[in-house]
Motif scaffolding. Sequence first.
Motif, mmCIF file in Angstrom:
data_model
loop_
_atom_site.group_PDB
_atom_site.id
_atom_site.type_symbol
_atom_site.label_atom_id
_atom_site.label_comp_id
_atom_site.label_asym_id
_atom_site.label_seq_id
_atom_site.Cartn_x
_atom_site.Cartn_y
_atom_site.Cartn_z
ATOM 1 N N LEU A 1 9.455 10.073 1.001
ATOM 2 C CA LEU A 1 8.909 10.438 -0.297
ATOM 3 C C LEU A 1 9.581 11.712 -0.825
ATOM 4 C CD1 LEU A 1 5.205 9.907 0.708
ATOM 5 C CD2 LEU A 1 6.313 8.648 -1.150
ATOM 6 N N GLU A 2 9.612 11.843 -2.136
ATOM 7 C CA GLU A 2 10.068 13.091 -2.743
ATOM 8 C C GLU A 2 9.069 14.202 -2.395
ATOM 9 O OE1 GLU A 2 12.695 14.012 -4.430
ATOM 10 O OE2 GLU A 2 13.654 12.031 -4.313
ATOM 11 N N PRO A 3 9.566 15.381 -1.993
ATOM 12 C CA PRO A 3 8.655 16.467 -1.601
ATOM 13 C C PRO A 3 7.657 16.850 -2.695
ATOM 14 C CG PRO A 3 10.890 16.962 -0.898
ATOM 15 C CD PRO A 3 10.977 15.730 -1.757
ATOM 16 N N GLN A 4 8.094 16.829 -3.942
ATOM 17 C CA GLN A 4 7.195 17.219 -5.024
ATOM 18 C C GLN A 4 6.041 16.231 -5.169
ATOM 19 O OE1 GLN A 4 10.464 16.822 -5.209
ATOM 20 N NE2 GLN A 4 11.434 18.672 -6.078
ATOM 21 N N PHE A 5 6.355 14.941 -5.000
ATOM 22 C CA PHE A 5 5.291 13.945 -5.087
ATOM 23 C C PHE A 5 4.318 14.100 -3.917
ATOM 24 C CE2 PHE A 5 3.534 9.871 -3.721
ATOM 25 C CZ PHE A 5 2.810 9.524 -4.861
ATOM 26 N N ALA A 6 4.852 14.279 -2.706
ATOM 27 C CA ALA A 6 3.982 14.467 -1.543
ATOM 28 C C ALA A 6 3.059 15.651 -1.749
ATOM 29 C CB ALA A 6 4.828 14.652 -0.286
ATOM 30 N N ARG B 1 -0.216 4.028 -8.473
ATOM 31 C CA ARG B 1 0.395 2.705 -8.342
ATOM 32 C C ARG B 1 1.492 2.471 -9.385
ATOM 33 N NH1 ARG B 1 -2.551 -0.774 -5.045
ATOM 34 N NH2 ARG B 1 -4.673 -0.103 -4.545
ATOM 35 N N ALA B 2 1.480 3.238 -10.458
ATOM 36 C CA ALA B 2 2.506 3.071 -11.493
ATOM 37 C C ALA B 2 3.890 3.412 -10.968
ATOM 38 C CB ALA B 2 2.170 3.941 -12.702
ATOM 39 N N THR B 3 3.952 4.281 -9.969
ATOM 40 C CA THR B 3 5.257 4.728 -9.464
ATOM 41 C C THR B 3 5.422 4.565 -7.962
ATOM 42 O OG1 THR B 3 4.381 6.985 -9.275
ATOM 43 C CG2 THR B 3 5.563 6.412 -11.313
ATOM 44 N N HIS B 4 4.298 4.351 -7.238
ATOM 45 C CA HIS B 4 4.358 4.325 -5.786
ATOM 46 C C HIS B 4 3.495 3.195 -5.229
ATOM 47 C CE1 HIS B 4 5.946 8.319 -6.552
ATOM 48 N NE2 HIS B 4 6.429 8.320 -5.323
ATOM 49 N N GLN B 5 3.667 2.937 -3.962
ATOM 50 C CA GLN B 5 2.887 1.926 -3.250
ATOM 51 C C GLN B 5 1.603 2.565 -2.730
ATOM 52 O OE1 GLN B 5 2.676 -1.511 -2.833
ATOM 53 N NE2 GLN B 5 4.458 -1.696 -1.545
ATOM 54 N N VAL B 6 0.458 2.005 -3.114
ATOM 55 C CA VAL B 6 -0.845 2.480 -2.643
ATOM 56 C C VAL B 6 -1.540 1.286 -2.003
ATOM 57 C CG1 VAL B 6 -3.041 3.549 -3.261
ATOM 58 C CG2 VAL B 6 -0.956 4.181 -4.503
ATOM 59 N N VAL B 7 -1.756 1.371 -0.689
ATOM 60 C CA VAL B 7 -2.236 0.217 0.071
ATOM 61 C C VAL B 7 -3.501 0.580 0.844
ATOM 62 C CG1 VAL B 7 -1.682 -1.465 1.871
ATOM 63 C CG2 VAL B 7 0.113 -0.645 0.343
ATOM 64 N N VAL B 8 -4.548 -0.219 0.655
ATOM 65 C CA VAL B 8 -5.726 -0.084 1.524
ATOM 66 C C VAL B 8 -5.374 -0.757 2.846
ATOM 67 C CG1 VAL B 8 -8.153 -0.637 1.835
ATOM 68 C CG2 VAL B 8 -7.290 -0.055 -0.447
ATOM 69 N N SER B 9 -5.188 0.045 3.892
ATOM 70 C CA SER B 9 -4.699 -0.486 5.166
ATOM 71 C C SER B 9 -5.789 -0.648 6.203
ATOM 72 C CB SER B 9 -3.589 0.421 5.724
ATOM 73 O OG SER B 9 -4.068 1.728 5.937
ATOM 74 N N ASP C 1 -2.942 4.162 2.343
ATOM 75 C CA ASP C 1 -1.598 4.669 2.578
ATOM 76 C C ASP C 1 -0.828 4.751 1.263
ATOM 77 O OD1 ASP C 1 -2.099 4.806 5.279
ATOM 78 O OD2 ASP C 1 -1.167 2.883 5.730
ATOM 79 N N VAL C 2 -0.166 5.862 1.060
ATOM 80 C CA VAL C 2 0.656 6.072 -0.126
ATOM 81 C C VAL C 2 2.108 6.207 0.318
ATOM 82 C CG1 VAL C 2 1.069 7.518 -2.151
ATOM 83 C CG2 VAL C 2 -1.265 7.248 -1.271
ATOM 84 N N MET C 3 2.977 5.368 -0.255
ATOM 85 C CA MET C 3 4.391 5.335 0.128
ATOM 86 C C MET C 3 5.245 5.140 -1.120
ATOM 87 S SD MET C 3 3.762 2.681 3.277
ATOM 88 C CE MET C 3 2.767 1.675 2.156
ATOM 89 N N ASN C 4 6.543 5.152 -0.935
ATOM 90 C CA ASN C 4 7.436 4.868 -2.049
ATOM 91 C C ASN C 4 7.253 3.432 -2.545
ATOM 92 O OD1 ASN C 4 8.798 7.288 -2.535
ATOM 93 N ND2 ASN C 4 10.280 6.901 -0.905
ATOM 94 N N ALA C 5 7.552 3.224 -3.803
ATOM 95 C CA ALA C 5 7.501 1.871 -4.361
ATOM 96 C C ALA C 5 8.449 0.968 -3.586
ATOM 97 C CB ALA C 5 7.885 1.903 -5.831
#
Length: 269
Positions: free
Chosen positions: A88-93, A175-183, A189-193
């Motif tokens: 992930l980009e540090p700023q987003f994290a 979710r508009a820019t990244h992967q958001v998954v109920v795991s 979990d939030v990850m890159n798209a």
Amino acid sequence: MTFPAADLRLIAVDMDGTLLDGDGNVPAALWPLLDRLAARGIRFAPASGRQLATLQRSFADHLDDMVFIAENGAHVVSGADEVSSDALEPQFAASVVERVRALAAGGSDVGLVVCGKRSAYIERADAAFRAEADRYYARLDVVEDLLAVDDQILKLAVYDFTDAARAAPALEDLRATHQVVVSGHHWIDVMNAGVNKGVALERLQAALGVTRAQTAAFGDYLNDLELLDAADLSFAMANAHPDILARARHRAPSNLEYGVITTIERLLG
């Protein structure tokens, strides 16, 4: 039930609710089965939201024959070789760290694990949250400030002690820019798209020279949807989420009935 004949070369298996038993342990019957798979040239790939170090610890006696899909697909390793990683980009994290802090300050009983390539990191260190994080992260450092972590961040894992569905709306716009998954029932979990277990499995297939038709996959929860899509032999556990049951081509007995093991034995004939 019979399954189509296949030149099976790769088996990808989710951990919690799929391979692991009711106590969260790897069934003892898997160890001799791994030896049989290795003898036939079939690679076994745990595919999990857990970190690589945790998966390697669980399979410490079979590492030479293992391949791993860790961090819900953000980290893929074959033997000593890294197949792929997606940081992930540090700023987003940092923005997600601040957001989870705001949730906690507002009264939500939440914690955050910053999942780096070298280790995982937490700043909430009470016994209850530490116990949950310790279950999934073999390398886990308690730090004073998550914003000061110096590592490649592969995933951000939010834990809600009540229900992940309560924290999910606060992350929905990501979710508009990244992967958001109920795991899981408590984890988001939030990850890159584009990061998911299915993309990871496709990268692993390419690295190993294996096709979809030569691949079997097992899963039970929403973060396994794409994993099942990447394998022609896709199995939903009997205890799976309804969306998984609808997506998979086949059913396997529940994890409490050791469905992964019994199904693989049938595939081996």
